[in-house]
Motif scaffolding. Structure first.
Motif, PDB file in Angstrom:
ATOM      1  N   GLN A 182      56.890  60.581  43.688  1.00  0.00           N
ATOM      2  CA  GLN A 182      55.502  60.146  43.566  1.00  0.00           C
ATOM      3  C   GLN A 182      54.546  61.019  44.374  1.00  0.00           C
ATOM      4  OE1 GLN A 182      55.871  56.121  44.961  1.00  0.00           O
ATOM      5  NE2 GLN A 182      56.974  55.418  43.149  1.00  0.00           N
ATOM      6  N   ASN A 183      55.099  61.993  45.114  1.00  0.00           N
ATOM      7  CA  ASN A 183      54.255  62.770  46.031  1.00  0.00           C
ATOM      8  C   ASN A 183      54.689  64.237  46.119  1.00  0.00           C
ATOM      9  OD1 ASN A 183      52.667  60.432  47.557  1.00  0.00           O
ATOM     10  ND2 ASN A 183      54.805  59.787  47.412  1.00  0.00           N
ATOM     11  N   TYR A 184      54.986  64.840  44.974  1.00  0.00           N
ATOM     12  CA  TYR A 184      55.530  66.200  44.987  1.00  0.00           C
ATOM     13  C   TYR A 184      54.501  67.292  44.686  1.00  0.00           C
ATOM     14  CZ  TYR A 184      55.441  65.597  39.912  1.00  0.00           C
ATOM     15  OH  TYR A 184      55.040  65.372  38.628  1.00  0.00           O
ATOM     16  N   SER A 185      53.285  66.936  44.335  1.00  0.00           N
ATOM     17  CA  SER A 185      52.331  67.908  43.795  1.00  0.00           C
ATOM     18  C   SER A 185      52.037  69.070  44.742  1.00  0.00           C
ATOM     19  CB  SER A 185      51.025  67.214  43.404  1.00  0.00           C
ATOM     20  OG  SER A 185      50.435  66.582  44.524  1.00  0.00           O
ATOM     21  N   GLU A 186      52.062  68.835  46.058  1.00  0.00           N
ATOM     22  CA  GLU A 186      51.745  69.906  47.009  1.00  0.00           C
ATOM     23  C   GLU A 186      52.793  71.014  47.009  1.00  0.00           C
ATOM     24  OE1 GLU A 186      50.480  68.810  50.956  1.00  0.00           O
ATOM     25  OE2 GLU A 186      49.809  66.853  50.247  1.00  0.00           O
ATOM     26  N   ILE A 187      53.985  70.703  46.561  1.00  0.00           N
ATOM     27  CA  ILE A 187      55.044  71.712  46.496  1.00  0.00           C
ATOM     28  C   ILE A 187      54.821  72.663  45.324  1.00  0.00           C
ATOM     29  CG2 ILE A 187      57.474  71.948  45.807  1.00  0.00           C
ATOM     30  CD1 ILE A 187      58.193  69.819  47.758  1.00  0.00           C
ATOM     31  N   CYS A 188      54.202  72.172  44.274  1.00  0.00           N
ATOM     32  CA  CYS A 188      54.016  72.974  43.062  1.00  0.00           C
ATOM     33  C   CYS A 188      52.889  73.984  43.232  1.00  0.00           C
ATOM     34  CB  CYS A 188      53.728  72.062  41.873  1.00  0.00           C
ATOM     35  SG  CYS A 188      55.075  70.906  41.510  1.00  0.00           S
ATOM     36  N   THR A 189      53.003  75.090  42.529  1.00  0.00           N
ATOM     37  CA  THR A 189      51.997  76.150  42.603  1.00  0.00           C
ATOM     38  C   THR A 189      50.914  75.969  41.550  1.00  0.00           C
ATOM     39  OG1 THR A 189      53.335  77.545  41.139  1.00  0.00           O
ATOM     40  CG2 THR A 189      53.672  77.807  43.515  1.00  0.00           C
ATOM     41  N   TRP A 190      50.958  74.887  40.809  1.00  0.00           N
ATOM     42  CA  TRP A 190      49.988  74.625  39.755  1.00  0.00           C
ATOM     43  C   TRP A 190      49.432  73.209  39.903  1.00  0.00           C
ATOM     44  CZ3 TRP A 190      55.257  74.650  39.234  1.00  0.00           C
ATOM     45  CH2 TRP A 190      55.865  73.495  38.736  1.00  0.00           C
ATOM     46  N   ASN A 191      48.364  72.934  39.182  1.00  0.00           N
ATOM     47  CA  ASN A 191      47.763  71.606  39.184  1.00  0.00           C
ATOM     48  C   ASN A 191      48.583  70.711  38.257  1.00  0.00           C
ATOM     49  OD1 ASN A 191      46.164  69.291  38.657  1.00  0.00           O
ATOM     50  ND2 ASN A 191      44.301  70.413  39.162  1.00  0.00           N
ATOM     51  N   ASN A 235      55.525  56.919  54.173  1.00  0.00           N
ATOM     52  CA  ASN A 235      54.241  56.585  53.552  1.00  0.00           C
ATOM     53  C   ASN A 235      53.859  57.552  52.434  1.00  0.00           C
ATOM     54  OD1 ASN A 235      53.478  58.902  54.889  1.00  0.00           O
ATOM     55  ND2 ASN A 235      51.995  57.916  56.251  1.00  0.00           N
ATOM     56  N   GLY A 236      54.750  58.520  52.147  1.00  0.00           N
ATOM     57  CA  GLY A 236      54.503  59.464  51.061  1.00  0.00           C
ATOM     58  C   GLY A 236      53.839  60.749  51.495  1.00  0.00           C
ATOM     59  N   SER A 237      53.533  60.890  52.762  1.00  0.00           N
ATOM     60  CA  SER A 237      52.882  62.100  53.260  1.00  0.00           C
ATOM     61  C   SER A 237      53.847  63.282  53.198  1.00  0.00           C
ATOM     62  CB  SER A 237      52.415  61.881  54.698  1.00  0.00           C
ATOM     63  OG  SER A 237      51.871  63.071  55.237  1.00  0.00           O
ATOM     64  N   LEU A 238      53.430  64.334  52.489  1.00  0.00           N
ATOM     65  CA  LEU A 238      54.264  65.524  52.309  1.00  0.00           C
ATOM     66  C   LEU A 238      53.677  66.682  53.106  1.00  0.00           C
ATOM     67  CD1 LEU A 238      56.717  66.641  50.589  1.00  0.00           C
ATOM     68  CD2 LEU A 238      54.990  67.505  49.020  1.00  0.00           C
ATOM     69  N   ASP A 239      54.514  67.358  53.874  1.00  0.00           N
ATOM     70  CA  ASP A 239      54.063  68.479  54.699  1.00  0.00           C
ATOM     71  C   ASP A 239      54.913  69.704  54.373  1.00  0.00           C
ATOM     72  OD1 ASP A 239      52.898  70.076  56.627  1.00  0.00           O
ATOM     73  OD2 ASP A 239      54.148  69.293  58.259  1.00  0.00           O
ATOM     74  N   VAL A 240      54.275  70.745  53.843  1.00  0.00           N
ATOM     75  CA  VAL A 240      54.981  71.986  53.515  1.00  0.00           C
ATOM     76  C   VAL A 240      54.981  72.881  54.745  1.00  0.00           C
ATOM     77  CG1 VAL A 240      55.039  74.033  52.055  1.00  0.00           C
ATOM     78  CG2 VAL A 240      54.351  71.831  51.083  1.00  0.00           C
TER      79      VAL A 240
END
Length: 231
Positions: A14-23, A186-191
């Motif tokens: 539910q919280n993977y979008s920041e890992i992707c290089t696209w919208n 809480n779903g917070s993703l940190d790259v």
């Protein structure tokens, strides 16, 4: 802190979008779980697909079919005996794949020679493969590196509470160009380390992933077809 890896994966989905290089909201994005293409089981595989994506072809090609296709593609005409010398497979297996490829109009046969008729158009523009672990970063890194055979980007995602050992060894992730990220409950993703995109190590594995995406779409359509709302 997550109790199980399954719990971590559910949150990550539910919280993977920041890992992707696209919208991921404006581009066609497909997510698969527990993907096994022969190099371990990737927890999550996310693919960006071309706008022309079409999964209506119901015939699925396997790895051997794709191997035969690539042999034909790389030659100006190849015979059954030549394919047999390269693959060391049985005539029966080779003929079955050739017939499937002819049926799907990828190749044709002229006399004893097989040639390309239509180029295989895979729909994948970018793929991110993810190995999720609670804390074993070494094992996760080994697995994630293997996914580079079919993915253009590979990541390890760890529980944010257990990230310090991996951060202290960030040079290992940089060395193998494998991304590192953390996720909290809480779903917070940190790259922490963002890798650069590379061509998959084996193009046939990427084509096999494309076939898997087609199969998942067909399975969804079958479930949808069988679903009836009671009156």
């Amino acid at each position: 802190m997550f109790i199980t890896e399954k719990e971590l994966v559910v949150t990550l989905k539910q919280n993977y979008s920041e890992i992707c290089t696209w919208n991921t909201e404006s581009e066609i994005t497909k997510l698969l779980e527990e993907v096994n293409l022969g190099f371990g089981v990737a927890d999550i595989v996310i693919s960006k697909l071309r706008a022309s994506y079409n999964s209506l072809n119901e015939v699925e090609l396997n790895y051997f079919d794709l191997t035969i296709y690539k042999i034909v593609e790389s030659s100006k005409g190849v015979t059954l005996d030549e394919i047999k010398k390269i693959t060391r497979a049985s005539n029966q297996s080779i003929k079955a794949s050739l017939e499937k490829l002819i049926l799907e109009s990828y190749i044709n046969k002229e006399d004893t020679f097989y040639n390309i008729k239509n180029v295989y158009q895979h729909q994948i523009e970018e793929t991110v493969a993810i190995e999720a672990k609670l804390k074993n970063w070494k094992r996760a890194l080994q697995q994630a590196y293997r996914y580079k055979w079919f993915a253009s980007l590979s990541y390890v995602v760890l529980d944010s509470k257990n990230i310090n050992p991996a951060k202290r060894n960030i040079q290992e992730f940089e060395k193998y160009n494998v991304g590192l990220a953390t996720i909290a409950k809480n779903g917070s993703l940190d790259v922490i380390f963002k890798p650069y995109s590379e061509a998959p190590l084996d193009i046939k594995m990427q084509l096999l992933l494309n076939e898997l995406l087609k199969r998942s779409d067909l399975a969804y359509l079958e479930r949808k077809k069988d679903f009836h709302i009671p009156k």
